[in-house]
Write an enzyme that holds these catalytic residues in place. Sequence first.
Site, PDB file in Angstrom:
ATOM      1  CB  CYS A 260       0.349  26.280  63.175  1.00  0.00           C
ATOM      2  SG  CYS A 260       0.194  24.650  62.338  1.00  0.00           S
ATOM      3  CG  HIS A 350      -4.045  27.888  61.697  1.00  0.00           C
ATOM      4  ND1 HIS A 350      -3.180  28.455  60.649  1.00  0.00           N
ATOM      5  CD2 HIS A 350      -3.957  26.282  61.728  1.00  0.00           C
ATOM      6  CE1 HIS A 350      -2.368  27.307  60.581  1.00  0.00           C
ATOM      7  NE2 HIS A 350      -2.729  26.188  61.016  1.00  0.00           N
ATOM      8  CD  GLU A 352      -4.517  31.906  60.676  1.00  0.00           C
ATOM      9  OE1 GLU A 352      -4.320  30.640  59.881  1.00  0.00           O
ATOM     10  OE2 GLU A 352      -4.220  31.693  61.829  1.00  0.00           O
TER      11      GLU A 352
END
Length: 376
Positions: A260, A350, A352
């Site tokens: 990001c 993202h 994650e």
Amino acid sequence: MSKAVLVLEDGRVFTGRPFGATGQALGEAVFSTGMSGYQETLTDPSYHRQIVVATAPQIGNTGWNGEDSESRGERIWVAGYAVRDPSPRASNWRATGTLEDELIRQRIVGIAGIDTRGVVRHLRSRGSMKAGVFSDGALAEPADLIARVRAQQSMLGADLAGEVSTAEPYVVEPDGPPGVSRFTVAALDLGIKTNTPRNFARRGIRCHVLPASTTFEQIAELNPHGVFLSNGPGDPATADHVVALTREVLGAGIPLFGICFGNQILGRALGLSTYKMVFGHRGINIPVVDHATGRVAVTAQNHGFALQGEAGQSFATPFGPAVVSHTCANDGVVEGVKLVDGRAFSVQYHPEAAAGPHDAEYLFDQFVELMAGEGR
């Protein structure tokens, strides 16, 4: 019934009722299209100084719990929250309270009962803009409220990473036997989500989370196998210290991975420029094309700035040739860059998740393989 208003910089006013704390909240109005994951959204430091408008019509159904927050201490980072229809009760076995109770506890001013889809259509055509939520004693004449909104700092040129970063370094130990780790990663906290160190821990990696002001000398003292650049809020064009630090890491040949805001930092370190998007990407179902494989991943995203570039674009850098590795299938926005030799790579989205799909979680494994290949 009490009154609350959402006031936009261009003079548009939406009237509803208070939700959460009452008073005044100022920030940039943005919208998130995720149908779930509101707790992760509210606690994501990347939303610092932003008023989030939820496109999902009902919010709060699963209440609030002690497990899903993406910030240390469960802190809510959004400046304000706008929803259509808040659920009157929490219905989830993990819930420890309601969403509104948590908003009140953390003094987050919100508004409910407004046409959030109408707000989103307005922001899509006009762009994200300064805004304010006002209720109770903060209410005043429209002209006064508009003046307050316009007087606040713009997100363009805002240097916010230092406001959300940890003040002191801390360590997230790897899962498994105490004292045993495969690698050590130095993670620069520019607004890091808690699920990122967890992903490293699950892979047997010790993660040193460091303040945004960390120097290269401090990183070198840790002798890390790799360096990670986290997500975070604000304008990447202001992050000159982190860009310079990244160039030192690249010059030292240490494997590097960014997510990001970290993608924008790596891009700047490689010579690309950034720009502010009209309304950004904020949601959990955004398609991204990997130009090395042609595969498409459905991703979670939260960014209002992006790198200048085109799909597959190659460019020279002081650290060797680089390429735009990923772009958004919807609008062609740059979603990833990398050095051709593989020593450094980053993505705008993202992997994650939290909340969102796990299509791109393999990127953590790619970073592990990179560190293993370096033999540090």
